[in-house]
Every structure is written in C-alpha cells, then in structure tokens.
Scaffold this motif. Structure first.
Motif, short mmCIF file in Angstrom:
data_model
loop_
_atom_site.label_atom_id
_atom_site.label_comp_id
_atom_site.label_asym_id
_atom_site.label_seq_id
_atom_site.Cartn_x
_atom_site.Cartn_y
_atom_site.Cartn_z
N SER A 128 0.83 -1.21 0.00
CA SER A 128 0.00 0.00 0.00
C SER A 128 0.87 1.26 0.00
CB SER A 128 -0.94 0.00 1.20
OG SER A 128 -0.22 0.13 2.43
N TYR A 132 0.38 3.91 -3.02
CA TYR A 132 -0.26 5.20 -2.73
C TYR A 132 0.66 6.29 -2.19
CZ TYR A 132 -4.57 2.47 -3.13
OH TYR A 132 -5.59 1.66 -3.59
N PRO A 156 -6.81 12.10 -3.20
CA PRO A 156 -7.34 11.50 -4.43
C PRO A 156 -8.23 10.28 -4.22
CG PRO A 156 -5.03 12.08 -4.70
CD PRO A 156 -5.34 12.24 -3.25
N PHE A 157 -8.06 9.54 -3.13
CA PHE A 157 -8.88 8.34 -2.92
C PHE A 157 -9.55 8.33 -1.55
CE2 PHE A 157 -4.61 7.50 -1.53
CZ PHE A 157 -4.68 6.61 -0.47
N TRP A 158 -9.54 9.48 -0.88
CA TRP A 158 -10.09 9.58 0.48
C TRP A 158 -11.58 9.24 0.53
CZ3 TRP A 158 -8.39 9.42 5.17
CH2 TRP A 158 -9.14 9.91 6.22
N LYS A 160 -13.40 8.05 -2.43
CA LYS A 160 -13.72 6.94 -3.34
C LYS A 160 -13.37 5.58 -2.74
CE LYS A 160 -12.91 9.78 -7.47
NZ LYS A 160 -12.06 9.96 -8.68
N LYS A 161 -12.28 5.53 -1.99
CA LYS A 161 -11.84 4.28 -1.36
C LYS A 161 -11.60 4.54 0.12
CE LYS A 161 -9.39 2.71 -5.54
NZ LYS A 161 -8.08 2.26 -6.08
N THR A 164 -9.73 1.85 2.27
CA THR A 164 -8.31 1.80 1.91
C THR A 164 -7.59 3.04 2.40
OG1 THR A 164 -8.76 0.47 -0.05
CG2 THR A 164 -6.69 1.68 -0.01
N ALA A 165 -8.21 4.20 2.22
CA ALA A 165 -7.60 5.45 2.63
C ALA A 165 -7.36 5.48 4.14
CB ALA A 165 -8.48 6.63 2.22
N GLN A 200 -15.63 11.30 5.79
CA GLN A 200 -15.88 10.14 4.93
C GLN A 200 -17.28 9.57 5.18
OE1 GLN A 200 -12.55 7.69 6.20
NE2 GLN A 200 -11.52 8.03 4.26
#
Length: 408
Positions: A128, A132, A156-158, A160-161, A164-165, A200
């Motif tokens: 990861s 990232y 960028p992915f906070w 959307k993912k 994962t973020a 989020q």
C-alpha cells in the motif's frame, strides 16, 4: 607574512619544511612523498581543553590555496565561538542520518513484520505504501513532511476508497510515529490531517453525543458553574476539567485519588478499555475535590439522598435545565459531548494529538503506532489540562508555542 602562491606550493619537495599559508593563522601545507603535492593542516588550540590540535583539510593540489583558506577560516570562526571543530565534526558524523519517509517505512515494516501472523497483512502493508505513498513523499526526509503533504497523498482516494484510505492513513501515522519516537520530529503530522480532508461518508456526520462548541464552554461555565453548590454541578465541572466519561466521574472513589500528587488513577475495571488510566488534576479540579471532602467516606460525588453514586440521568437533567446548547443547534449538549469539546480545543490550540488521545483514554487503533508509544505522557498532559482548566474559567493563556513540563 606573504601569502603562499601556487608557484611555491607546486615546488614543494618531500624533505621541505611545512609551508605556512600566510593568510590564516596555523594553516600550513605539509609536503608529501611526491614533489608538488602535500596536505593541508590547521593547527589550533581547543577552546574546550586548551590543548593543541591538528585538523586535516585535504590534499594539495586537489584542494587549492583559496579553498584551504576558506575551510580554515570556517574552523577558526568555530574556535572563536568556543566550539572545537574536530569535536563538532565527530558529533555530526556520529549522529544518525535523517531518513526519508520510504526509508523509515521500510525500517518500521521490517521491525514489525515478525509480529504479524498473517503473511498477507505483511505484504499488504508495504504494498500500500508503494501504490499510494512512496511516489509522492517517499523521497522526502521525515523532517520536511507536513500535514498538507499527508492530506495531498490521501485526497485523491479519500472518499472513493474510504476503507483503503483509512488503512493507508493509519500506516502513515505509524511511520511518522516511529520518526517521532526516534527523535527525528517533534510531533506526528498525521494527527491533525483530518482538518484538511472532508468527512468520509454519511456515518461520519452522525452526532452520537451532541457536544457544546468548545468556544462556548467558558460562557456556560461562567453562567452556570462559577458558584457551584450542588454535587451535580461539582461533578459536571469535574467531568469537564478531567475530560473523563460520565460513569468514571459518578463512580469516582477517594481511594483512587492521590491528593498530594494531584493524580486520579482510575482502575482498569472501571475503564472502557480495561486499562488503568491516570489523570493529572488541575488547580480547579483540586478545588472541587476539597469542596467534596467529608460528604461520603468512599464516593467523591455521592447522591445527596441515597448516599450512593449519582444516577446516569443526573448530569443530563442538569444540562437540560440549563438549556446547554450543542453544535447541532437543536439538541441539548450531553455530558459525554464535553470530551469532544476538549478534543477540538486541544487540536485548535495545537497540542499533539497523542496528548489529547491519552487524556481521553482512547485506545490507539493502529497497533503499530501503539507499539512505539507506551508512555502515558502524564507530565505533558498535566500542562495541557491546566491550560484547559484556565480556558474553562475564562483565563487567558499564552499561545501554545513552547509547552513547559510539570513534574508528576
């Protein structure tokens, strides 16, 4: 004394005497075994020991006359300032080099991997970082990484993912926690990154415990708690001052409190996380305890009628009666919500997140970071809790630029 020239330096022979530079006291060219070559040496008296020392400045002609002078003058300046240049050079050489983020992450990963039973987690952790993080801040020294850098990696992915973020954020926090524990940085920049990122998902917007905005708390205290008379009022103020949970306050026992050291130790069996928790007591908290002395042999805040712990509804009823507003604008603030008020105050006033989280007795979800942060930071928290008490009582405090320590 004439300045040494290249013509004379190039003519130096193995059996010649050292040639003085002429421009810097003690700087000379020592002949080597080959004609026209030598080594620069600066002779000086150590300001620390008073003894003569010789410092090598490189070989001639690789180090020319002008360069040798520049190096020698820099050393002479250190001597004039009371610094032994050879000692300073040795200390600099012995000091560990500041690692980049990627180097720190790889060291931490290697240290922690043997403790992880799941091989997949071992691979996922470092993968990861490669996917990232490393491409953005991997080459940066840990000393240069700011909360903005962390936020820029996650943004960028906070949303959307989110899952994962969150995992990547925890792992970045562990890396910076390692850097903090090893003395490379003074605070973990990941602690405050949430103020640079959107919340989020819908669940993050749910207010489980309506909290009074931290800036409004002193006015509430001044209007409703400045002349405390009842046990309920004392208990509520003590709750605010200690940032403890309602149940911990209502069950507080005199046996848990060290009045001499101004420390309240809540035993593990009374803590949500099952771990004993020490709370440094501010001057205002101690005043409340003195007011409560003699009311009950065991309990600090007994119910006036039944001489047993206050009921769960007492503090809620008190807040409703006083029309204590919350940040929702529609719901009454709760006793538990003052923990959130404290946490927001601590963040805005730039206290390290680790101090505030320990004050709240929160479990460190990131086990990697927890492994490097076993100290409960009591001395640091004592200063912070006194500043919080001063704020609640409407006293102005100095900006939190340098935080002094108070003995436990």
């Amino acid at each position: 004394m004439a300045i040494l020239t290249d013509t004379k330096a190039k003519a130096i022979k193995p059996d010649d005497k050292p040639l003085p530079h002429g421009g810097v006291m003690g700087l000379r060219l020592i002949p080597s075994k080959i004609k026209g070559r030598g080594r620069w040496e600066l002779r000086f008296v150590s300001p620390l020991t008073g003894k003569r020392r010789d410092a090598g400045l490189g070989s001639y002609p690789e180090i020319g006359i002008a360069s040798a002078k520049e190096k020698a003058e820099a050393m002479r300046k250190l001597v004039a300032e009371g610094i032994d240049p050879l000692d300073a050079k040795a200390r600099e050489k012995a000091a560990p080099a500041t690692p980049t983020f990627q180097q720190a992450a790889e060291i931490l990963h290697k240290d922690l991997a043997p403790s992880w039973s799941n091989p997949k987690h071992v691979n996922d952790w470092i993968n990861s970082m490669h996917i990232y993080v490393f491409k953005h801040i991997g080459a940066m020294p840990v000393t240069e990484i700011t909360p903005k850098h962390i936020a820029d990696v996650l943004r960028p992915f906070w949303l959307k993912k989110a899952e994962t973020a969150s995992r990547v954020k925890q792992r970045m926090s562990a890396v910076m926690g390692w850097a903090w524990a090893h003395g490379f940085i003074a605070a973990n920049p990941v602690d405050v990154v949430r103020y640079l990122l959107p919340k989020q998902g819908e669940a993050a917007r749910v207010e489980h415990f309506p909290a009074m905005p931290w800036r409004d708390v002193p006015a509430f205290v001044a209007s409703n708690l400045s002349s405390r008379q009842s046990v309920s009022a004392n208990a509520l103020m003590f709750l605010m001052l200690t940032a403890a949970r309602s149940g911990e306050i209502r069950g507080a026992a005199w046996a848990e409190i060290d009045l001499d050291s101004a420390i309240w130790t809540i035993p593990a069996e009374r803590m949500k996380m099952g771990i004993a928790h020490r709370i440094p007591l501010s001057d205002s908290a101690m005043e409340i305890l003195r007011a409560q002395q003699g009311q009950h042999p065991t309990l600090v805040f007994p119910s006036p009628r039944a001489e047993k712990p206050l009921s769960d509804s007492v503090l809620t009823m008190f807040l409703r009666k006083k029309n204590a507003h919350s940040n929702t604008g529609e719901r009454t603030a709760t006793a538990h919500g003052f923990r959130s008020s404290f946490r927001d105050w601590a963040s805005v006033n730039q206290y390290p997140g680790d101090w505030a989280e320990r004050a709240l007795a929160h479990e460190i979800e990131n086990k990697s970071e927890a492994a490097y942060n076993r100290d409960d930071l009591l001395e640091h928290r004592a200063v912070m809790m006194q500043a919080w008490a001063d704020f609640l009582n409407g006293k102005t405090s100095k900006p939190n630029n340098v935080v002094p320590l108070r003995a436990a």
